[in-house]
Design a protein around this motif. Structure first.
Motif, PDB file in Angstrom:
ATOM      1  N   ILE A  50      31.200  47.130  28.097  1.00 43.99           N
ATOM      2  CA  ILE A  50      30.483  46.872  29.342  1.00 43.99           C
ATOM      3  C   ILE A  50      31.482  47.123  30.466  1.00 43.99           C
ATOM      4  N   PRO A  51      31.136  47.912  31.465  1.00 47.28           N
ATOM      5  CA  PRO A  51      32.077  48.127  32.560  1.00 47.28           C
ATOM      6  C   PRO A  51      32.449  46.804  33.247  1.00 47.28           C
ATOM      7  N   VAL A  52      33.716  46.644  33.540  1.00 53.48           N
ATOM      8  CA  VAL A  52      34.185  45.435  34.215  1.00 53.48           C
ATOM      9  C   VAL A  52      33.451  45.262  35.546  1.00 53.48           C
ATOM     10  N   ASP A  53      33.154  46.352  36.227  1.00 55.04           N
ATOM     11  CA  ASP A  53      32.421  46.253  37.491  1.00 55.04           C
ATOM     12  C   ASP A  53      31.043  45.624  37.296  1.00 55.04           C
ATOM     13  N   THR A  54      30.428  45.858  36.153  1.00 53.86           N
ATOM     14  CA  THR A  54      29.133  45.228  35.866  1.00 53.86           C
ATOM     15  C   THR A  54      29.298  43.723  35.746  1.00 53.86           C
ATOM     16  N   ILE A  55      30.347  43.276  35.063  1.00 59.90           N
ATOM     17  CA  ILE A  55      30.593  41.833  34.935  1.00 59.90           C
ATOM     18  C   ILE A  55      30.879  41.233  36.306  1.00 59.90           C
ATOM     19  N   LYS A  56      31.642  41.929  37.135  1.00 59.52           N
ATOM     20  CA  LYS A  56      31.909  41.443  38.495  1.00 59.52           C
ATOM     21  C   LYS A  56      30.615  41.301  39.292  1.00 59.52           C
ATOM     22  N   GLU A  57      29.723  42.278  39.156  1.00 54.94           N
ATOM     23  CA  GLU A  57      28.432  42.200  39.845  1.00 54.94           C
ATOM     24  C   GLU A  57      27.629  40.995  39.368  1.00 54.94           C
ATOM     25  N   LEU A  58      27.634  40.753  38.069  1.00 51.42           N
ATOM     26  CA  LEU A  58      26.903  39.603  37.519  1.00 51.42           C
ATOM     27  C   LEU A  58      27.508  38.293  38.014  1.00 51.42           C
ATOM     28  N   LEU A  59      28.837  38.241  38.111  1.00 55.54           N
ATOM     29  CA  LEU A  59      29.489  37.040  38.636  1.00 55.54           C
ATOM     30  C   LEU A  59      29.151  36.829  40.111  1.00 55.54           C
ATOM     31  N   ASP A  60      29.036  37.933  40.857  1.00 60.13           N
ATOM     32  CA  ASP A  60      28.659  37.810  42.265  1.00 60.13           C
ATOM     33  C   ASP A  60      27.245  37.250  42.427  1.00 60.13           C
ATOM     34  N   VAL A  61      26.386  37.485  41.454  1.00 63.03           N
ATOM     35  CA  VAL A  61      25.063  36.855  41.450  1.00 63.03           C
ATOM     36  C   VAL A  61      25.198  35.393  41.033  1.00 63.03           C
ATOM     37  N   ALA A  62      25.997  35.142  40.012  1.00 57.78           N
ATOM     38  CA  ALA A  62      26.136  33.790  39.457  1.00 57.78           C
ATOM     39  C   ALA A  62      26.659  32.784  40.475  1.00 57.78           C
ATOM     40  N   VAL A  63      27.516  33.220  41.385  1.00 62.01           N
ATOM     41  CA  VAL A  63      28.116  32.280  42.343  1.00 62.01           C
ATOM     42  C   VAL A  63      27.112  31.745  43.364  1.00 62.01           C
ATOM     43  N   TRP A  64      25.876  32.214  43.296  1.00 60.40           N
ATOM     44  CA  TRP A  64      24.828  31.659  44.146  1.00 60.40           C
ATOM     45  C   TRP A  64      24.282  30.352  43.585  1.00 60.40           C
ATOM     46  N   ALA A  65      24.925  29.826  42.565  1.00 58.77           N
ATOM     47  CA  ALA A  65      24.529  28.529  42.006  1.00 58.77           C
ATOM     48  C   ALA A  65      24.631  27.454  43.084  1.00 58.77           C
ATOM     49  N   PRO A  66      23.732  26.484  43.041  1.00 63.64           N
ATOM     50  CA  PRO A  66      23.863  25.389  44.002  1.00 63.64           C
ATOM     51  C   PRO A  66      25.168  24.645  43.749  1.00 63.64           C
ATOM     52  N   ASN A  67      25.916  24.395  44.820  1.00 62.01           N
ATOM     53  CA  ASN A  67      27.134  23.602  44.670  1.00 62.01           C
ATOM     54  C   ASN A  67      27.342  22.789  45.939  1.00 62.01           C
ATOM     55  N   HIS A  68      27.507  21.496  45.719  1.00 56.92           N
ATOM     56  CA  HIS A  68      27.568  20.523  46.806  1.00 56.92           C
ATOM     57  C   HIS A  68      28.687  20.873  47.780  1.00 56.92           C
ATOM     58  N   LYS A  69      28.353  20.911  49.051  1.00 53.70           N
ATOM     59  CA  LYS A  69      29.306  21.172  50.139  1.00 53.70           C
ATOM     60  C   LYS A  69      30.046  22.498  49.969  1.00 53.70           C
ATOM     61  N   MET A  70      29.435  23.413  49.229  1.00 51.29           N
ATOM     62  CA  MET A  70      30.010  24.757  49.026  1.00 51.29           C
ATOM     63  C   MET A  70      31.466  24.697  48.550  1.00 51.29           C
ATOM     64  N   ARG A  71      31.743  23.783  47.627  1.00 51.26           N
ATOM     65  CA  ARG A  71      33.115  23.650  47.107  1.00 51.26           C
ATOM     66  C   ARG A  71      33.512  24.839  46.236  1.00 51.26           C
ATOM     67  N   GLU A  72      32.539  25.498  45.625  1.00 50.38           N
ATOM     68  CA  GLU A  72      32.827  26.620  44.737  1.00 50.38           C
ATOM     69  C   GLU A  72      33.983  26.281  43.783  1.00 50.38           C
ATOM     70  N   PRO A  73      33.774  25.297  42.907  1.00 54.62           N
ATOM     71  CA  PRO A  73      34.861  24.756  42.083  1.00 54.62           C
ATOM     72  C   PRO A  73      35.151  25.557  40.811  1.00 54.62           C
ATOM     73  N   TRP A  74      35.010  26.863  40.854  1.00 57.60           N
ATOM     74  CA  TRP A  74      35.138  27.672  39.648  1.00 57.60           C
ATOM     75  C   TRP A  74      36.145  28.794  39.809  1.00 57.60           C
ATOM     76  N   ARG A  75      36.601  29.259  38.672  1.00 58.49           N
ATOM     77  CA  ARG A  75      37.343  30.514  38.587  1.00 58.49           C
ATOM     78  C   ARG A  75      37.081  31.097  37.212  1.00 58.49           C
ATOM     79  N   PHE A  76      37.481  32.353  37.022  1.00 52.27           N
ATOM     80  CA  PHE A  76      37.093  33.083  35.816  1.00 52.27           C
ATOM     81  C   PHE A  76      38.290  33.804  35.218  1.00 52.27           C
ATOM     82  N   LEU A  77      38.310  33.865  33.898  1.00 53.78           N
ATOM     83  CA  LEU A  77      39.272  34.682  33.161  1.00 53.78           C
ATOM     84  C   LEU A  77      38.449  35.647  32.317  1.00 53.78           C
TER      85      LEU A  77
END
Length: 183
Positions: free
Chosen positions: A28-55
């Motif tokens: 799977i192209p890495v760019d495809t995974i990046k695109e999917l992650l860019d969609v995933a980060v629209w998850a609701p998160n209190h006060k927009m803390r965005e408490p995640w990172r990815f490996l």
């Protein structure tokens, strides 16, 4: 003002998604995974803390993940062949907050992010499998990957094009688990 229309396609994706345990070897192209992650980060998160990172482990990088697992569970473990066969592995990491209420909110947000990723992937024909294993807590596993104290690995997600798509398993109706207060 025009009437807003809403797509029901998300309902289809939610009901059609399956956990995939057998993947084709196709990358799977890495760019495809990046695109999917860019969609995933629209998850609701209190006060927009965005408490995640990815490996992300792709291509030859999968060997690094297999080595980290072997550091904890030993060589010739059952995960190594799966890691090296499956096209993509993604670790989703939560930046832990010592305040319990914030920790709970952040854990829920990161879990919602994982679900978003899995649904977005399915909508593109990519299957996923969300794995949690004891080695995710081990310093022998975490240190070589740069996972710090105060971080929690929410899970390892295998991703790839499905070789086998299982039949749906029945779900209990929400009505059977619903307590309604309407009076």
């Amino acid at each position: 003002m025009t009437k807003q229309t809403f797509s029901e396609h998300v309902i289809d994706v939610i009901q059609e998604r399956r956990t995939i345990k057998k993947f084709k070897a196709d990358s799977i192209p890495v760019d495809t995974i990046k695109e999917l992650l860019d969609v995933a980060v629209w998850a609701p998160n209190h006060k927009m803390r965005e408490p995640w990172r990815f490996l992300l482990f792709a291509g030859e990088g999968r060997k690094k993940l297999a080595e980290a697992i072997a550091a904890d569970v030993g060589k010739d473990n059952k995960f190594e062949s799966g890691i090296l066969h499956n096209p993509i592995q993604l670790l989703v990491v939560l930046e832990e907050d010592p305040r319990q209420a914030v920790w709970d909110e952040d854990f829920a947000a990161v879990s919602a992010l994982v679900q978003n990723f899995m649904l977005a992937a399915w909508s593109k024909g990519i299957g996923t499998f969300w794995v949690t294993k004891p080695f995710l807590y081990s310093p022998k596993f975490r240190e070589p990957l740069g996972i710090q104290p105060g971080e929690k690995v929410i899970g390892m997600i295998y991703a790839g094009y499905p070789e086998v798509i299982p039949e749906p398993r029945p779900r209990t109706s929400a009505a059977d688990k619903l307590t309604l207060f309407d009076k």
